[in-house]
Enzyme design. Structure first.
Site, PDB file in Angstrom:
ATOM      1  N   LYS A  54      -7.887  -4.281  12.739  1.00  0.00           N
ATOM      2  CA  LYS A  54      -6.586  -3.917  13.489  1.00  0.00           C
ATOM      3  C   LYS A  54      -6.435  -4.412  14.610  1.00  0.00           C
ATOM      4  O   LYS A  54      -5.157  -4.903  14.947  1.00  0.00           O
ATOM      5  CB  LYS A  54      -6.636  -2.376  13.567  1.00  0.00           C
ATOM      6  CG  LYS A  54      -6.884  -1.349  12.276  1.00  0.00           C
ATOM      7  CD  LYS A  54      -5.729  -1.488  11.436  1.00  0.00           C
ATOM      8  CE  LYS A  54      -5.897  -0.600  10.172  1.00  0.00           C
ATOM      9  NZ  LYS A  54      -4.406  -1.068   9.234  1.00  0.00           N
ATOM     10  N   TYR A  56     -13.321  -2.054  10.698  1.00  0.00           N
ATOM     11  CA  TYR A  56     -11.923  -1.560  10.647  1.00  0.00           C
ATOM     12  C   TYR A  56     -11.183  -1.812  11.988  1.00  0.00           C
ATOM     13  O   TYR A  56     -10.099  -2.361  11.977  1.00  0.00           O
ATOM     14  CB  TYR A  56     -12.212  -0.034  10.482  1.00  0.00           C
ATOM     15  CG  TYR A  56     -10.520   0.438  10.198  1.00  0.00           C
ATOM     16  CD1 TYR A  56      -9.887   0.396   9.138  1.00  0.00           C
ATOM     17  CD2 TYR A  56      -9.913   1.361  11.340  1.00  0.00           C
ATOM     18  CE1 TYR A  56      -8.831   1.151   8.994  1.00  0.00           C
ATOM     19  CE2 TYR A  56      -9.029   1.930  11.200  1.00  0.00           C
ATOM     20  CZ  TYR A  56      -8.089   1.865  10.082  1.00  0.00           C
ATOM     21  OH  TYR A  56      -6.853   2.290   9.846  1.00  0.00           O
ATOM     22  N   ALA A 100     -11.894  -3.997  14.195  1.00  0.00           N
ATOM     23  CA  ALA A 100     -11.707  -5.562  14.182  1.00  0.00           C
ATOM     24  C   ALA A 100     -10.383  -5.904  13.416  1.00  0.00           C
ATOM     25  O   ALA A 100      -9.760  -6.825  14.009  1.00  0.00           O
ATOM     26  CB  ALA A 100     -13.061  -6.279  13.868  1.00  0.00           C
ATOM     27  N   GLY A 140       0.781  -1.251  -0.158  1.00  0.00           N
ATOM     28  CA  GLY A 140      -0.006  -0.119   0.073  1.00  0.00           C
ATOM     29  C   GLY A 140       0.802   1.208  -0.021  1.00  0.00           C
ATOM     30  O   GLY A 140       0.380   2.272   0.589  1.00  0.00           O
ATOM     31  N   SER A 169       0.367  -1.625  -4.858  1.00  0.00           N
ATOM     32  CA  SER A 169      -1.094  -1.213  -4.603  1.00  0.00           C
ATOM     33  C   SER A 169      -2.008  -1.576  -5.652  1.00  0.00           C
ATOM     34  O   SER A 169      -1.309  -1.961  -6.807  1.00  0.00           O
ATOM     35  CB  SER A 169      -0.973   0.466  -4.613  1.00  0.00           C
ATOM     36  OG  SER A 169      -0.506   1.005  -5.797  1.00  0.00           O
ATOM     37  N   SER A 176      -3.730   0.349  14.626  1.00  0.00           N
ATOM     38  CA  SER A 176      -4.399   1.590  14.632  1.00  0.00           C
ATOM     39  C   SER A 176      -4.801   1.553  16.329  1.00  0.00           C
ATOM     40  O   SER A 176      -5.176   0.284  16.671  1.00  0.00           O
ATOM     41  CB  SER A 176      -5.694   1.661  13.700  1.00  0.00           C
ATOM     42  OG  SER A 176      -6.368   3.013  14.427  1.00  0.00           O
ATOM     43  N   ASP A 226      -3.447  -6.411  -5.958  1.00  0.00           N
ATOM     44  CA  ASP A 226      -4.449  -6.217  -4.847  1.00  0.00           C
ATOM     45  C   ASP A 226      -4.043  -7.434  -4.000  1.00  0.00           C
ATOM     46  O   ASP A 226      -4.352  -8.579  -4.089  1.00  0.00           O
ATOM     47  CB  ASP A 226      -5.890  -6.558  -5.198  1.00  0.00           C
ATOM     48  CG  ASP A 226      -6.754  -6.317  -4.439  1.00  0.00           C
ATOM     49  OD1 ASP A 226      -6.685  -6.298  -3.075  1.00  0.00           O
ATOM     50  OD2 ASP A 226      -8.289  -6.599  -4.700  1.00  0.00           O
ATOM     51  N   SER A 264       1.330   3.722  -2.226  1.00  0.00           N
ATOM     52  CA  SER A 264       0.712   4.505  -3.339  1.00  0.00           C
ATOM     53  C   SER A 264       0.637   5.990  -2.727  1.00  0.00           C
ATOM     54  O   SER A 264       0.956   7.052  -3.515  1.00  0.00           O
ATOM     55  CB  SER A 264      -0.064   4.117  -4.305  1.00  0.00           C
ATOM     56  OG  SER A 264      -1.329   3.908  -3.540  1.00  0.00           O
ATOM     57  N   ARG A 265       0.065   6.089  -1.472  1.00  0.00           N
ATOM     58  CA  ARG A 265      -0.399   7.456  -1.029  1.00  0.00           C
ATOM     59  C   ARG A 265      -0.292   7.419   0.497  1.00  0.00           C
ATOM     60  O   ARG A 265      -0.058   6.331   1.083  1.00  0.00           O
ATOM     61  CB  ARG A 265      -1.744   7.796  -1.676  1.00  0.00           C
ATOM     62  CG  ARG A 265      -2.694   6.582  -1.404  1.00  0.00           C
ATOM     63  CD  ARG A 265      -4.146   7.227  -2.045  1.00  0.00           C
ATOM     64  NE  ARG A 265      -3.981   7.406  -3.230  1.00  0.00           N
ATOM     65  CZ  ARG A 265      -3.919   6.746  -4.437  1.00  0.00           C
ATOM     66  NH1 ARG A 265      -4.042   5.259  -4.049  1.00  0.00           N
ATOM     67  NH2 ARG A 265      -3.780   7.043  -5.599  1.00  0.00           N
TER      68      ARG A 265
END
Length: 245
Positions: free
Chosen positions: A157, A153, A155, A10, A34, A140, A60, A12-13
């Site tokens: 993390k 989300y 769950a 991931g 990405s 997170s 992906d 790319s940004r």
């Protein structure tokens, strides 16, 4: 420290882009993936000063076969992986009762299953090489404390932190450390789903009085992948400005 091969998913940004830049600035070779390339990566690949140390593939990682193929590509290109940073992730906001099944699958497949797929393929190679390694999972603070509207989300993390602890026990005897970095709320695309009032409230509750920046987290990842952190494993390092203190 000698030149390492670092994989950042991931990249790319947002935080991923900062991680890619941070490792390149440290003199490492970086492989990233990405679902689609970004202007940030296109610019780096066109830069002769770093292009030879950057490998990119459109992948992906929620697709198990694609994730495994990417790891094989990196090994074929550079002959090894010293560091893996599982950063690829996506958030879908909304209370659970109104969340679609497709959104549940999207978040779990990318954030959790994708990280598991890439880690499994990488670990097999690291164990075969017998030279140890570093793995960092980007989780997170919501995996530790929860947040309204981010239950799926959260769950995923929390799941990453559980994987961190278990893998640290599995892989420690082979010289591979596994840690998590748990960012607070960052000024990246993932925070754009929050309202201005929510962001203001988060800043007020944060002792340091601001959102985090990607560089705050990249510095923690750099530390956990360094020789200085060689005796740290199974740890969740919170980088949140004191929000969860």
């Amino acid at each position: 420290m000698s030149e390492r091969v670092v994989v950042v998913t991931g990249g790319s940004r947002g935080l991923g882009a900062d991680l890619v830049r941070s490792f390149l600035d440290s003199g490492d070779k970086v492989a990233t993936c990405s679902r689609s390339i970004s202007p940030f990566l296109e610019k780096l690949l066109a830069d002769e000063s770093v292009a030879s140390r950057l490998y990119y593939s459109a992948v992906d990682v929620a697709d198990r076969a694609a994730a495994e193929s990417f790891v094989r590509e990196v090994y074929g290109h550079w002959g090894g992986i010293d560091v893996l940073v599982n950063n690829a992730g996506v958030a879908r906001d909304g209370v659970l009762g109104l969340t679609s099944a497709d959104d549940v699958d999207t978040v779990i497949d990318l954030n959790l299953k994708g990280s598991i797929f890439v880690t499994k393929a990488t670990v097999r190679k690291m164990l075969a090489a017998g030279a140890g390694g570093r793995i960092v999972n980007v989780s997170s603070v919501v995996g530790l404390t929860g947040y309204q509207g981010l239950s799926v989300y959260s769950a995923t993390k929390a799941g990453l932190d559980g994987m961190t602890r278990s893998l640290a026990r599995e892989l420690g005897p082979r010289g591979i450390t596994v840690n998590s970095v748990a960012p607070g709320y960052l000024s990246t695309e993932l925070s754009h789903g929050l309202t201005a009032n929510q962001l203001e409230q988060i800043c007020r509750r944060t002792p340091l009085g601001r959102l985090g920046s990607p560089s705050d987290v990249s510095a923690a990842v750099q530390f956990l992948t360094s020789e200085s952190a060689s005796f740290i494993t199974g740890h969740v390092m919170v980088v949140d400005g004191g929000l969860t203190a």
